[in-house]
Design an enzyme around this catalytic site. Structure first.
Site, PDB file in Angstrom:
ATOM      1  N   ASP A 189      -1.769  54.646  72.475  1.00  0.00           N
ATOM      2  CA  ASP A 189      -2.708  55.139  73.464  1.00  0.00           C
ATOM      3  C   ASP A 189      -4.036  55.420  72.748  1.00  0.00           C
ATOM      4  O   ASP A 189      -4.060  55.593  71.526  1.00  0.00           O
ATOM      5  CB  ASP A 189      -2.122  56.412  74.085  1.00  0.00           C
ATOM      6  CG  ASP A 189      -3.119  57.099  74.974  1.00  0.00           C
ATOM      7  OD1 ASP A 189      -3.676  56.438  75.863  1.00  0.00           O
ATOM      8  OD2 ASP A 189      -3.364  58.307  74.750  1.00  0.00           O
ATOM      9  N   ASP A 193      -7.258  57.682  74.026  1.00  0.00           N
ATOM     10  CA  ASP A 193      -7.809  59.047  74.088  1.00  0.00           C
ATOM     11  C   ASP A 193      -6.705  60.094  73.884  1.00  0.00           C
ATOM     12  O   ASP A 193      -5.690  60.079  74.561  1.00  0.00           O
ATOM     13  CB  ASP A 193      -8.490  59.273  75.436  1.00  0.00           C
ATOM     14  CG  ASP A 193      -9.594  58.254  75.685  1.00  0.00           C
ATOM     15  OD1 ASP A 193     -10.256  57.857  74.699  1.00  0.00           O
ATOM     16  OD2 ASP A 193      -9.777  57.849  76.845  1.00  0.00           O
ATOM     17  N   ASN A 196      -5.831  53.275  79.720  1.00  0.00           N
ATOM     18  CA  ASN A 196      -6.347  53.296  81.089  1.00  0.00           C
ATOM     19  C   ASN A 196      -7.791  53.780  81.055  1.00  0.00           C
ATOM     20  O   ASN A 196      -8.067  54.843  80.490  1.00  0.00           O
ATOM     21  CB  ASN A 196      -5.548  54.281  81.959  1.00  0.00           C
ATOM     22  CG  ASN A 196      -4.177  53.750  82.317  1.00  0.00           C
ATOM     23  OD1 ASN A 196      -3.872  52.577  82.119  1.00  0.00           O
ATOM     24  ND2 ASN A 196      -3.331  54.625  82.863  1.00  0.00           N
TER      25      ASN A 196
END
Ligand SMILES: [Zn+2]
Length: 439
Positions: free
Chosen positions: A255, A257, A298
């Site tokens: 991932d 952030d 995302n």
């Protein structure tokens, strides 16, 4: 149709003199076999039976060894350069000997690349030239290229690089497929020219279509005694074979952030990006142990109209530059620009959709599997949110929660991690130990 491969074997190998003795650089041995022979066998394996060797220094040694090539099942011809014209200058001077499309290999690179796949990509794309590129662990002292989302090259950034500018970590590795007609207008100019520094940038300025073929396969140049010794050791250990696209590879999905960089509640500009302590070292270690490292993130900030794709790509260039300063790289960055809920001011309605790439959907994971041939059973997903954990569950990946960023307290999904570690550093250490325990 016969496929043609050009091998540029004219290099002097000054820096390798102590290892070479009297041999020309492409005859440098790996486990007793000349590098040029390894290249010819690779070419033959992928259907290249017409080999043109451009030789200069001690061309007699090369010709005596390979002859017409029948022992290797290929047809070899030679172009003897009278003076060194650089990589592109040599090819231009011998252009009338070449086929309508031809592959170019440098005689001083060890490689194990699926040349058939590269060739087919070139043909399908109708590119004027297709350049094999990859991220490396020293981008700051490498010549870099920039490509758009479709893979078309938009710029060349040669060394030295200015400080405080952010660059995609994509390096020209010195392997091409070229359409002969795209070179015709330079054919008469018998001046010294390098592909990466001179000819490709000049072609781009004239509007040529240059495709970046980004692949994690093994390709390294042997320019110095240190590099030669390192590549000898890797060759003996089977690393070029192991990192082939034919073998599914273990990967670590990361991932962005809260895992790689400080969580900034919808990061919108490169200025805001700050790496978390220790992550570059963690990524470097994952690179070193042979994991493909892939970022999946995302970015609904795009659909919401808070920033553009260009802003997000600049953020990613900064991320790659900061990692590169510490000799770390990621193989791919995938982002989902979508968001499902319509009806806000400033939003981009075309991106306000239900998609299959937004985590916890697994579209980005499966795209990576298609592009990089990954073994999900030996792969991991590391993130700071329950969305990441749910993504891992759906994709059949083992999950690790890190206690940075949201630290798993976002409450969106009822998903439990397989393992928990304080930061990416400990998580990376753990997956490396697991790889050793279960090879
Ligand atoms: Zn999406």
């Amino acid at each position: 149709m016969t496929r043609q491969a050009v091998i540029l074997a004219g290099g002097l190998g000054k820096r390798l003199r102590e290892r070479l003795g009297d041999l020309p650089k492409p005859m440098i041995p790996f486990a007793g076999k000349p590098l040029l022979e390894i290249q010819i066998e690779l070419a033959r394996q992928h259907g290249f039976t017409d080999i043109v060797i451009f030789a200069c220094h001690r061309a007699d040694i090369i010709e005596n060894h390979f002859g017409d090539g029948h022992r290797w099942g290929v047809n070899i011809s030679y172009v003897i350069e009278r003076e060194p014209l650089g990589t592109a200058g040599a090819v231009l001077a011998g252009l009338d000997r070449l086929a309508p499309n031809f592959a170019v290999m440098y005689g001083d690179t060890m490689l194990n690349v699926d040349l058939d796949r590269l060739w087919q990509t070139h043909e399908r794309s109708h590119a004027d030239a297709t350049l094999f590129v990859h991220p490396n662990d020293h981008p700051l002292d490498s010549d870099l290229i920039e490509a758009d989302a479709g893979g078309w090259i938009t710029a060349f950034h040669n060394r030295p690089h200015p400080e405080n500018r952010w660059f995609q970590n994509l390096v020209n590795a010195g392997l091409y497929v070229i359409k002969k007609s795209a070179l015709q207008s330079w054919a008469g100019s018998a001046t010294a020219m390098d592909f990466g520094k001179d000819l490709f940038p000049a072609m781009l300025r004239r509007g040529a279509k240059l495709l970046a073929y980004n692949s994690p396969e093994y390709i390294k140049d042997i320019g110095t005694p240190q590099r030669y010794d390192k590549i000898c050791a890797e060759f003996a250990a089977g690393l070029p074979q192991r990192s082939s696209l034919e073998t599914p590879q273990p990967a670590v999905f990361l991932d962005r952030d809260g895992t790689l960089n400080r969580e900034a509640d919808g990061l919108r500009s490169a200025e805001q990006l700050e790496l978390l302590p220790g992550v570059a070292h963690a990524v470097h270690e994952l690179n070193h142990y042979g994991f493909r490292v892939i970022v999946v993130t995302n970015q609904p900030v795009i659909a919401k109209g808070f920033c553009t794709e260009a802003d997000v790509e600049l953020i990613h260039r900064k991320l790659e530059t900061l990692l590169g300063r510490e000799h770390a790289f990621v193989d791919r960055i995938y982002y989902c620009p979508h968001h499902p809920d319509k009806g806000f001011t400033g939003e981009r309605s075309e991106l306000k959709i239900v998609c299959d790439c937004r985590k916890p959907n697994t579209g980005m994971i499966h795209q990576a599997v298609r592009e990089l041939n990954l073994n999900l059973r030996r792969s991991w997903l590391i993130g700071d949110s329950t969305t990441d954990l749910e993504t891992a569950r759906r994709a059949g990946l083992r999950s690790i929660l890190v206690r940075t960023g949201h630290a798993g307290k976002d409450g969106k999904f009822n998903a439990t991690p397989d393992f928990v570690f304080p930061t990416l550093r400990e998580a990376a250490q753990f997956v490396i130990e697991q790889l050793a325990a279960m090879p």
